[in-house]
Design a protein around this motif. Structure first.
Motif, mmCIF file in Angstrom:
data_model
loop_
_atom_site.group_PDB
_atom_site.id
_atom_site.type_symbol
_atom_site.label_atom_id
_atom_site.label_comp_id
_atom_site.label_asym_id
_atom_site.label_seq_id
_atom_site.Cartn_x
_atom_site.Cartn_y
_atom_site.Cartn_z
ATOM 1 N N PRO A 151 1.072 -1.013 -0.200
ATOM 2 C CA PRO A 151 0.028 0.017 0.020
ATOM 3 C C PRO A 151 0.704 1.218 0.156
ATOM 4 C CG PRO A 151 -0.073 -1.037 2.163
ATOM 5 C CD PRO A 151 0.676 -2.123 1.189
ATOM 6 N N SER A 152 2.571 1.012 0.147
ATOM 7 C CA SER A 152 2.853 2.545 0.837
ATOM 8 C C SER A 152 3.683 2.948 -0.344
ATOM 9 C CB SER A 152 3.659 2.293 1.915
ATOM 10 O OG SER A 152 4.641 1.273 1.777
ATOM 11 N N ALA A 153 3.567 1.837 -1.498
ATOM 12 C CA ALA A 153 4.675 2.053 -3.079
ATOM 13 C C ALA A 153 3.729 3.123 -3.582
ATOM 14 C CB ALA A 153 4.335 0.747 -3.975
ATOM 15 N N GLY A 154 5.295 4.106 -3.892
ATOM 16 C CA GLY A 154 4.490 5.106 -4.881
ATOM 17 C C GLY A 154 4.554 4.321 -6.677
ATOM 18 N N ASP A 155 4.013 5.357 -7.107
ATOM 19 C CA ASP A 155 4.173 5.036 -8.920
ATOM 20 C C ASP A 155 5.594 4.867 -9.379
ATOM 21 O OD1 ASP A 155 1.491 5.716 -8.688
ATOM 22 O OD2 ASP A 155 1.682 7.858 -9.803
ATOM 23 N N ARG A 156 6.295 5.614 -9.244
ATOM 24 C CA ARG A 156 7.951 5.196 -9.687
ATOM 25 C C ARG A 156 8.606 3.883 -9.219
ATOM 26 N NH1 ARG A 156 13.172 8.413 -8.726
ATOM 27 N NH2 ARG A 156 13.770 6.737 -10.753
ATOM 28 N N GLU A 157 7.297 3.656 -8.487
ATOM 29 C CA GLU A 157 8.780 1.976 -7.695
ATOM 30 C C GLU A 157 7.385 1.090 -8.435
ATOM 31 O OE1 GLU A 157 8.681 2.149 -3.115
ATOM 32 O OE2 GLU A 157 7.425 3.913 -3.884
ATOM 33 N N ILE A 158 7.029 1.160 -8.823
ATOM 34 C CA ILE A 158 6.066 0.236 -9.766
ATOM 35 C C ILE A 158 6.253 0.495 -11.175
ATOM 36 C CG2 ILE A 158 3.177 -0.376 -10.178
ATOM 37 C CD1 ILE A 158 2.908 -0.348 -7.651
ATOM 38 N N GLU A 159 6.189 1.507 -11.367
ATOM 39 C CA GLU A 159 6.831 1.487 -13.189
ATOM 40 C C GLU A 159 7.968 1.033 -12.708
ATOM 41 O OE1 GLU A 159 6.693 6.045 -13.482
ATOM 42 O OE2 GLU A 159 5.013 6.185 -13.278
ATOM 43 N N GLU A 160 8.786 0.873 -11.921
ATOM 44 C CA GLU A 160 10.040 -0.025 -12.190
ATOM 45 C C GLU A 160 9.914 -0.804 -12.615
ATOM 46 O OE1 GLU A 160 13.122 1.404 -8.851
ATOM 47 O OE2 GLU A 160 13.675 3.414 -9.669
ATOM 48 N N ALA A 190 -1.301 -6.899 -14.648
ATOM 49 C CA ALA A 190 -1.114 -7.366 -16.290
ATOM 50 C C ALA A 190 -1.244 -6.480 -17.280
ATOM 51 C CB ALA A 190 -2.107 -8.421 -16.071
ATOM 52 N N GLU A 191 -2.462 -5.366 -17.222
ATOM 53 C CA GLU A 191 -2.478 -4.619 -18.107
ATOM 54 C C GLU A 191 -1.086 -3.625 -18.628
ATOM 55 O OE1 GLU A 191 -5.389 -0.290 -19.430
ATOM 56 O OE2 GLU A 191 -5.935 -2.127 -18.220
ATOM 57 N N MET A 192 0.438 -3.454 -17.113
ATOM 58 C CA MET A 192 0.849 -2.063 -17.103
ATOM 59 C C MET A 192 1.991 -2.557 -17.853
ATOM 60 S SD MET A 192 0.651 -0.782 -13.081
ATOM 61 C CE MET A 192 0.275 -0.226 -12.348
ATOM 62 N N VAL A 193 1.977 -4.204 -17.840
ATOM 63 C CA VAL A 193 3.204 -4.735 -18.447
ATOM 64 C C VAL A 193 2.737 -5.036 -19.865
ATOM 65 C CG1 VAL A 193 4.290 -7.190 -18.507
ATOM 66 C CG2 VAL A 193 3.775 -5.915 -16.469
ATOM 67 N N ALA A 194 1.598 -5.544 -19.922
ATOM 68 C CA ALA A 194 1.898 -5.903 -21.485
ATOM 69 C C ALA A 194 2.006 -4.101 -22.393
ATOM 70 C CB ALA A 194 -0.070 -6.159 -21.797
ATOM 71 N N SER A 195 1.248 -3.375 -21.787
ATOM 72 C CA SER A 195 1.776 -2.197 -22.236
ATOM 73 C C SER A 195 3.101 -1.627 -22.801
ATOM 74 C CB SER A 195 0.627 -1.563 -21.621
ATOM 75 O OG SER A 195 0.744 0.356 -22.581
ATOM 76 N N VAL A 196 3.484 -1.735 -21.444
ATOM 77 C CA VAL A 196 5.100 -1.919 -22.098
ATOM 78 C C VAL A 196 5.781 -2.460 -22.259
ATOM 79 C CG1 VAL A 196 7.260 -1.542 -20.528
ATOM 80 C CG2 VAL A 196 5.238 -0.794 -19.739
ATOM 81 N N LEU A 197 5.516 -3.228 -22.603
ATOM 82 C CA LEU A 197 5.795 -4.454 -23.636
ATOM 83 C C LEU A 197 5.455 -3.972 -24.837
ATOM 84 C CD1 LEU A 197 7.199 -7.837 -23.801
ATOM 85 C CD2 LEU A 197 5.495 -8.609 -23.398
#
Length: 607
Positions: A151-160, A190-197
Motif C-alpha cells: 500500500p505504501s508503494a509509489g508510482d515510480r516504484e511500481i513503474e520500475e 497485467a495491463e501495465m506489463v502488457a502495455s510496456v512490453l
C-alpha cells in the motif's frame, strides 16, 4: 556463447578445442545451473569457472568468457580485470541489453588503462530468465507480489517493477524469436506489463537489425503465438493450497530449487539430486498423484529385477545350464549383450533408488503432517464453497505445521461465499492457540471484506471505495474472491487453464471478451482494442503469471495442452516460482505493512 559466439558444429560442440575460462555473476550462475552441467562445460573447452566477485589469479594466453548482468559493479570489475591483464582476451556477454552509459564507462575505463584491445567482443544475449524445463521459465525476480501490492508503494516504484518484468519477457520473446499477440485482463499489473512490453516490441521492430527477422525457433508453424499475461490475484488460492501431485509435493515439501534438491542419503548425511528432463522417471510421472507414483516406483523396481535375472540366466550367472561349452558363439553373443546392457541397467537402478529415496522422505512428511487430508479437504472446500465448522476446527487442531494450518485457514476464507464472523473468530482463536502468526490471514480477510463492500456499495460511495482500494492494492483486489465457480470447475481445471483455453480458441466467449488485445505488429490504435484482429485459434501460447507462479499451474496447463487434438504447445512463465509457504510469507509481509499484526484485538487502521 561458450564457443566465443561462433556457430557450433553438427555435434553441438565447439569447432576447435579452444581452452577458456568462464566468469559469471550470481544471477547468471542461476541461469546456467539448470541448463548445463560441469561435464558439458568441459565439452566446450571451459577448464576453469569463477564468480566475478571472487579474487582471481592471472591466467595468461587463455581467453575469458564473461556472462554477467549489465551493472555498474560488474562493468568496474571487467575494467579492472582488463587493466590487470588477467586473461589473454575478454569476450563479454551481458544477460540483457547493456545501457549506453555503462557501455561508455566500459570504453573510457579500458581506454584510460590502455587495455581496450583486451576486449574482443561485446554481446547482448537477452537471457534474463531461468529455464527450468522446455516449457517452464522464471524471471527470478523476488518479492514481486509484495512490491506490487504494497500500500505504501509509489508510482515510480511500481513503474520500475513493471519495466523490469516487461524487460524479462522481452528477453524470452527475443530468444524464441516471436512477436506474439498479447492478451490480458484490463486494470492492474497485467495491463501495465502488457502495455510496456507492447511499446518495447514496437520500438524494437523499427530498428534495422531487429531480433525478430529470422522467424521462430518456437515451433515449425508460421502462426504467431498468443501471450496471456495474468496477475497472481487472478487466482490467489493456487498459490496457497496443498496439492498431492508428485511434482508439486517435491517442490512444496522438499524445496526443489533450480531443478535440484537435497534429501537424506541411506548412509546418513544429505544427498543432492537433480530432477530435470534427463531423468525419464521424473518426466513421465511428475504430474501423477503421489500414491500412483509409489506404485510406479514398485513396478519399475520389479521390471529392473526381472531384467537383471534375465541377464544372469543368459550368461549362466544363476544356473550354468546354458554354458555346456557346445555353443561358444551363442554364449559369447549373450555375454556381449549382457555387457552392453549393464550401463543401461545401472542407470535405471540409480534413477529408481533416487526416487525411492525421495518418495520415502515425502511419505514421512505426509504422515506426520496429514498432507493428504489437507489437499483433499481444501479441494472439497473449493468445489462445495465451504466446510462444516467442526471439520474446519478439527483440521486446525490436528496434525500439521503452523504454516499448513495457516494455509488451510486462508483457503477457507477465499472459498467462503460470505464470511461468518463467529466462524472467523473461532479460526483466529484456534490459530493463536497453535501460536500461528495471523498477519497473512488478516490481510486476506481485509481484501475479502473490501470485495464485499465493493460489491454491495451504491455507485455514489463506490467511487471512493474504488479509489481507496486501487491506491491500497495497486488495482488488483477485484479477483481475490471472484466466486468459487471461478476457482474450480467440476473436472478440477484451474480458472487460469480455462481462460487460456478460451483465449487460444479465439472465439467470442463471455469469460474473455473483455480482455485487452495488444498486437505489436499492428498499427497503433486505442489501447487494447478487442475483436478486430484476433487471429485465433492459436496453436501456441505463452502464459505468464506476475507475482509468483507454481508447479500446480504449470502442470494444469501442460495437461490441457496434451489433451488437445492436435496437441498444443503451452509455455508457462512467472516472475518467480514459489512454494505455498513462500507465497504466504509474502502475504504476511503485506499484513504487517498494513499494520494488521498477529493480534486480533488491535483496531483496524483507519485510512
Amino acid at each position: 556463447m561458450l564457443n566465443l559466439n561462433q556457430p557450433l558444429n553438427a555435434t553441438g560442440t565447439a569447432n576447435e578445442e579452444v581452452y577458456k575460462i568462464l566468469i559469471y555473476d550470481k544471477f547468471c550462475q542461476n541461469i546456467l545451473s539448470p541448463l548445463i552441467h560441469v561435464k558439458d562445460l568441459r565439452k566446450h573447452g571451459v577448464t576453469l569457472y569463477f564468480l566475478i566477485d571472487k579474487d582471481r589469479k592471472p591466467v595468461h594466453d587463455v581467453p575469458a568468457v564473461y556472462f554477467v548482468q549489465p551493472s555498474q559493479v560488474n562493468v568496474q570489475r571487467i575494467v579492472a580485470d582488463a587493466s590487470r591483464s588477467l586473461y589473454d582476451s575478454l569476450h563479454l556477454n551481458f544477460s540483457s541489453s547493456i545501457p549506453r552509459p555503462l557501455l561508455e564507462d566500459l570504453a573510457s575505463g579500458t581506454l584510460n588503462s590502455e587495455s581496450i584491445d583486451k576486449i574482443l567482443k561485446v554481446h547482448d544475449q537477452y537471457l534474463e530468465f531461468v529455464t527450468l524445463e522446455h516449457n517452464l521459465f522464471s524471471l527470478a525476480q523476488k518479492f514481486c507480489y509484495v512490491q506490487l501490492n504494497d500500500p505504501s508503494a509509489g508510482d515510480r516504484e511500481i513503474e520500475e517493477i513493471v519495466e523490469k518484468v516487461a524487460s524479462g519477457l522481452f528477453c524470452v520473446l527475443a530468444t524464441l524469436a516471436v512477436v506474439p499477440v498479447i492478451r490480458c485482463p484490463s486494470g492492474g499489473p497485467a495491463e501495465m506489463v502488457a502495455s510496456v512490453l507492447d511499446q518495447k516490441l514496437r520500438d524494437h521492430l523499427l530498428s534495422k537489425n531487429n531480433l525478430f527477422t529470422e522467424g521462430g525457433g518456437f515451433a515449425s508453424s508460421f502462426q504467431r503465438p498468443v501471450l496471456c499475461i495474468f496477475d497472481r490475484n487472478f487466482e490467489l488460492s493456487v498459490g496457497i493450497q496443498h496439492d498431492f501431485r508428485y511434482l508439486t509435493l517435491v517442490h512444496d515439501v522438499l524445496g526443489l530449487r533450480l531443478n535440484r534438491l537435497s534429501v537424506p542419503g541411506e548412509k546418513g548425511g544429505m544427498r543432492s539430486c537433480e530432477l530435470d528432463s534427463s531423468d525419464p522417471f521424473w518426466v513421465a510421472n511428475g504430474s501423477l498423484e503421489f500414491p500412483e507414483v509409489a506404485v510406479e516406483i514398485e513396478t519399475q523396481l520389479n521390471k529392473y529385477k526381472k531384467d537383471v535375472d534375465e541377464v544372469n540366466r543368459r550368461t549362466g550367472g544363476t544356473d550354468g545350464a546354458e554354458f555346456d561349452g557346445t555353443d561358444l558363439i551363442g554364449n559369447t553373443k549373450h555375454l556381449m549383450n549382457a555387457v552392453n546392457s549393464l550401463p543401461e541397467l545401472t542407470e535405471r537402478k540409480q534413477v529408481i533408488d533416487k526416487h525411492t529415496n525421495i518418495a520415502t522422505v515425502l511419505l514421512g512428511e505426509i504422515k506426520e503432517r496429514s498432507l493428504d487430508s489437507y489437499a483433499k479437504k481444501e479441494n472439497d472446500m473449493m468445489v462445495r464453497g465451504g466446510i462444516d465448522r467442526n471439520e474446519l476446527l478439527g483440521v486446525l487442531r490436528g496434525k500439521g505445521t503452523k504454516m499448513d494450518k495457516l494455509r488451510f485457514a486462508i483457503i477457507y476464507l477465499i472459498c467462503s461465499e460470505s464470511i461468518n464472523p463467529s466462524e472467523v473468530e473461532a479460526i483466529e482463536t484456534s490459530l493463536r492457540e497453535s501460536e500461528v502468526d495471523t498477519c497473512a490471514f488478516q490481510y486476506v480477510k481485509k481484501m475479502k471484506s473490501l470485495n464485499v463492500s465493493l460489491a454491495s456499495s451504491n455507485s455514489a460511495s463506490r467511487s471512493n471505495i474504488v479509489d481507496w482500494a486501487e491506491k491500497l492494492y495497486g488495482q488488483s483486489i477485484s479477483a481475490v474472491t471472484a466466486g468459487v465457480k471461478n476457482l474450480l470447475s467440476s473436472d478440477r481445471q484451474l480458472a487460469l487453464t480455462r481462460i487460456v483455453e478460451a483465449l487460444m480458441e479465439g472465439r467470442p466467449n463471455p469469460d474473455v471478451d473483455s480482455y485487452l488485445v495488444f498486437d505489436p505488429r499492428a498499427p497503433k490504435s486505442g489501447s487494447g482494442t478487442s475483436g478486430s484482429h484476433l487471429k485465433g485459434p492459436f496453436k501456441e501460447a505463452i502464459v505468464f503469471m506476475i507475482g509468483g507462479g507454481n508447479y500446480m499451474e504449470y502442470g494444469s496447463l501442460q495437461e490441457f495442452a496434451q489433451r488437445q487434438q492436435p496437441v498444443k504447445h503451452v509455455i508457462y512463465g512467472t516472475t518467480e516460482i514459489l512454494t505455498g509457504i513462500e507465497f504466504v510469507e509474502q502475504l504476511t509481509v503485506l499484513g504487517q505493512k498494513m499494520g494488521l499484526g498477529g493480534t486480533v484485538a488491535s483496531p483496524a487502521p483507519t485510512l
